[in-house]
Design an enzyme around this catalytic site. Structure first.
Site, PDB file in Angstrom:
ATOM      1  N   LYS A 204       2.181 -34.418  88.394  1.00 56.45           N
ATOM      2  CA  LYS A 204       3.001 -35.284  87.556  1.00 56.45           C
ATOM      3  C   LYS A 204       3.834 -36.235  88.428  1.00 56.45           C
ATOM      4  O   LYS A 204       4.014 -37.401  88.100  1.00 56.45           O
ATOM      5  CB  LYS A 204       3.924 -34.386  86.728  1.00 56.45           C
ATOM      6  CG  LYS A 204       4.435 -34.991  85.452  1.00 56.45           C
ATOM      7  CD  LYS A 204       5.310 -33.998  84.695  1.00 56.45           C
ATOM      8  CE  LYS A 204       4.480 -32.882  84.062  1.00 56.45           C
ATOM      9  NZ  LYS A 204       5.321 -31.839  83.419  1.00 56.45           N
TER      10      LYS A 204
ATOM     11  N   LYS B  39     -25.767 -39.885 111.721  1.00 57.79           N
ATOM     12  CA  LYS B  39     -25.392 -39.538 110.345  1.00 57.79           C
ATOM     13  C   LYS B  39     -26.092 -40.458 109.345  1.00 57.79           C
ATOM     14  O   LYS B  39     -26.302 -41.640 109.595  1.00 57.79           O
ATOM     15  CB  LYS B  39     -23.872 -39.599 110.160  1.00 57.79           C
ATOM     16  CG  LYS B  39     -23.276 -40.976 110.050  1.00 57.79           C
ATOM     17  CD  LYS B  39     -21.870 -40.884 109.468  1.00 57.79           C
ATOM     18  CE  LYS B  39     -21.360 -42.225 108.984  1.00 57.79           C
ATOM     19  NZ  LYS B  39     -22.131 -42.793 107.863  1.00 57.79           N
TER      20      LYS B  39
ATOM     21  N   GLU C 133     -23.438 -43.028 103.908  1.00 58.96           N
ATOM     22  CA  GLU C 133     -22.811 -42.257 102.818  1.00 58.96           C
ATOM     23  C   GLU C 133     -23.304 -42.701 101.448  1.00 58.96           C
ATOM     24  O   GLU C 133     -23.081 -42.021 100.462  1.00 58.96           O
ATOM     25  CB  GLU C 133     -21.282 -42.348 102.900  1.00 58.96           C
ATOM     26  CG  GLU C 133     -20.658 -43.633 102.370  1.00 58.96           C
ATOM     27  CD  GLU C 133     -20.757 -44.797 103.368  1.00 58.96           C
ATOM     28  OE1 GLU C 133     -21.348 -44.599 104.450  1.00 58.96           O
ATOM     29  OE2 GLU C 133     -20.233 -45.882 103.059  1.00 58.96           O
TER      30      GLU C 133
ATOM     31  N   GLY D 208     -16.668 -51.169 113.397  1.00 62.38           N
ATOM     32  CA  GLY D 208     -16.388 -52.227 114.367  1.00 62.38           C
ATOM     33  C   GLY D 208     -16.451 -51.802 115.818  1.00 62.38           C
ATOM     34  O   GLY D 208     -15.916 -52.474 116.693  1.00 62.38           O
TER      35      GLY D 208
ATOM     36  N   GLY E 241     -22.405 -48.327 114.430  1.00 60.20           N
ATOM     37  CA  GLY E 241     -23.565 -48.752 113.654  1.00 60.20           C
ATOM     38  C   GLY E 241     -24.097 -50.050 114.239  1.00 60.20           C
ATOM     39  O   GLY E 241     -25.035 -50.056 115.031  1.00 60.20           O
TER      40      GLY E 241
END
Lengths: 415, 415
Positions: free
Chosen positions: B102, B177, B180, B341, B363
């Site tokens: 809450k 990997k 995703e 990056g 990557g």
């Protein structure tokens, strides 16, 4: 956000608000459409493009908001991207990770809306009951429903909980929900809690002649949720409260789709404030607490009312409601439950804002009644009946002691 | 945030930053401590208080930040509340709903940190491998690890995926990997994908002499995650990527605690940007991607690096790392994986900032190498070796063709 023609066949549309003082918004949109689907496009050989085209995201719309002399931080665009549903599986984690996984971390960007295709939505059973089913269960055709919340639950034993339940039930409420912070505990364990509360409901029914749904808080390890739900149902449970955002939408979708869990689910918005209030980040409330909650199968969706202490602006509130009841979505509609800070004097306003397919949900406004919780419930029912009869609340209060005392205590805010 | 003495026995400490231009922060803190536990206190009879005292939340600290002439929106306080662990079950949904359910919706408030007691943490097995276990699996003692990401996965068939995998593996990366956003799909279904990638890893090992972990994206309905994990392991999987925030922490905690799933788990931060970037709302990154991810059992935690396009400020990055490796937390430490990056010219900076217990994750910096992905991996390994040997990267580049070309392409940012 509503009345989408569900939607481009084979594509989910995602709409974002993207703040940037300098960006070329169209270029940015194209970067998203490619980056979150096939990864690269312009440098692909023609033969690869032909193979990849059906996987490529498309820019559907770019609406820049660039007022003359915009101050830093004011420039934004609403952009809509179409994602091929070929790219992800038919579940909400896959959808959310695709459209807002990495992208959520890429500057000032908020996810405003999602419009999956009708075909995608066929994978979801949605709310098992919805407004009509909950009404049928209770035998209440048109009247707005009344829900009450326990005053205190932590540290109470079964007798203490039963007595609180009974007093609420005697006041004529339709729905009673556990506090969302009541977890499995030695004083009021799940099955025993269900037994004593359902027993109290039966006792009250002799006086009120009224059915009642008790939303037991369904908690525990993710893998035990179904088992816990079945144990509770065997003990007599006829509804569940579920903290959906702490378990993920998919956990609720699986509960809602389970034919062995044939009772309504009320989704609690616990943790929602981590997502929706920022204009720059997160997921907009109408999507978070409206559309996604509905797709994931909630029969009731609680959200902060615009009237109380924990507030959401009224416009946003009504957009949550609109997403819950949007007739273009091919799934049952859950009850909107604007919550927090509700007292009988607000009933005219609530019914004006939300119509009659609403749950009036009160805690302090029931328990804080000077004559006790049962009187508190009656004051709400009197207020609802008065508004439905087109009467002025202050006038009606003259004839009903409980309502009169409530109005003396909290006042009236007429519509 | 670190070096907490885990912690007050029987209590979880929660620290919030609360913005308010007018509030009496101490009074507000007391309202939270009571409101989120026993509900009311001052109006309770003495005998009830005695019974309830062990359930009552306590204000531990209130640190107002009220600079002279503060502009509207600048006034805040950091407040710490101790919640009795008697009030909630030993799982993360219960903990989060209690301390920020809450409350997350109550104005401008951000959850900064949680310090559960050592007793509470005993319910969590935490990371099964952690830094030491992953190193042991790979047989790599001290060197920073190198991870690479597929360039494109959507629309690729098994042959296309295998070839990408092989090229990465030949470059000497330790970890590969899945993207995703690669979900169950007809082109590269889970078990077949595992089979061809593990086969490519074996082929590369003949050249590199190196072990490799392939983090397969574990997806699907929540109730099928364990089953899918076991199927993948039977097909040869030796690691999983998991979009933890889309399923909830508890789903990952259950996977990590399952002795049948005896492979490392890499937690992906998809959706994290919906939580951490706002100063006013949500959950701070060091808690979200650091401590909670660790408690929930991740062996690696990915988060946006401070170097690339998707950025997180360096201070926050280092706080995430600190939470992951904080020795006072009685659980194994996951590898920090600052991502996005990353190119070989950044290796000196990464190792200066994070030390050697880090995963260098790339990557574009692998696949974008002018001589291909295998050369990209080798350039990274050459950069890591050079930095470990205390050498200047530009100097080392003179001796290594792959590194030289990478440095020509992306430059060097020396520490």
């Amino acid at each position: 956000m509503s009345n989408a023609s569900y939607a481009k066949p084979g594509y989910t549309l995602a709409t974002y608000r993207l703040y940037d003082d300098k960006a070329d918004f169209r270029k940015k949109a194209e970067g998203i459409a490619v980056g979150l689907t096939v990864g690269s496009w312009t440098d692909l050989p023609e033969v690869t493009r032909q193979k990849m085209e059906k996987h490529l995201g498309l820019v559907v719309d770019v609406r820049p908001h660039e007022p003359e002399g915009a101050a830093p931080g004011e420039r934004y665009a609403d952009i809509t991207i179409a994602y091929p549903e070929l790219n992800f599986s038919r579940d909400l984690p896959a959808l959310l990770v695709t459209v807002f996984g990495k992208l959520s971390m890429d500057g000032r960007i908020k996810l405003l809306d999602l419009q999956p295709s009708a075909e995608f939505l066929q994978a979801f059973s949605g709310p098992r009951f919805g407004i009509a089913g909950v009404r049928e269960t209770l035998g209440v055709d048109k009247r707005p429903l009344l829900m009450s919340i326990f005053k205190s639950v932590i540290g109470y034993d079964l007798d203490g909980l039963r007595e609180q339940f009974l007093q609420q039930a005697l006041g004529g409420v339709d729905l009673i929900k556990d506090d969302e912070i009541l977890f499995e505990n030695p004083l009021t364990p799940l099955e025993r809690r269900v037994e004593v509360c359902v027993d109290a409901a039966r006792e009250a029914e002799k006086t009120t002649g009224q059915k009642l749904i008790y939303f037991t808080n369904l908690t525990g390890p993710t893998s035990k949720l179904r088992e816990n739900a079945r144990r509770a149902i065997d003990a007599g449970a006829n509804g569940f409260l579920f903290n959906v955002l702490s378990y993920g939408y998919d956990a609720m979708a699986e509960l809602a789709a389970d034919s062995g869990i044939n009772v309504p689910i009320a989704a609690h918005p616990a943790l929602a404030g981590a997502f929706y209030p920022s204009p720059y980040h997160g997921i907009a409330a109408p999507l978070l607490l409206g559309k996604l909650t509905r797709i994931a199968g909630a029969d009731l969706s609680l959200f902060p009312s615009p009237y109380g202490s924990v507030v959401m602006p009224k416009e946003e509130n009504l957009a949550v409601q609109a997403a819950l009841i949007d007739p273009s979505l091919p799934l049952r509609a859950p009850f909107p439950v604007p919550s927090a800070g509700i007292h009988p004097g607000l009933v005219p306003l609530i019914l004006r804002d939300f119509g009659h397919d609403v749950v009036v949900n009160a805690g302090g406004g029931v328990h804080g009644h000077p004559l006790g919780a049962a009187a508190g419930g009656r004051a709400f029912r009197q207020a609802i009946d008065a508004v439905l009869a087109g009467r002025d609340l202050a006038e009606a209060a003259k004839e009903h002691e409980e309502l009169r005392i409530a109005v003396e205590r909290w006042g009236v805010r007429n519509a």
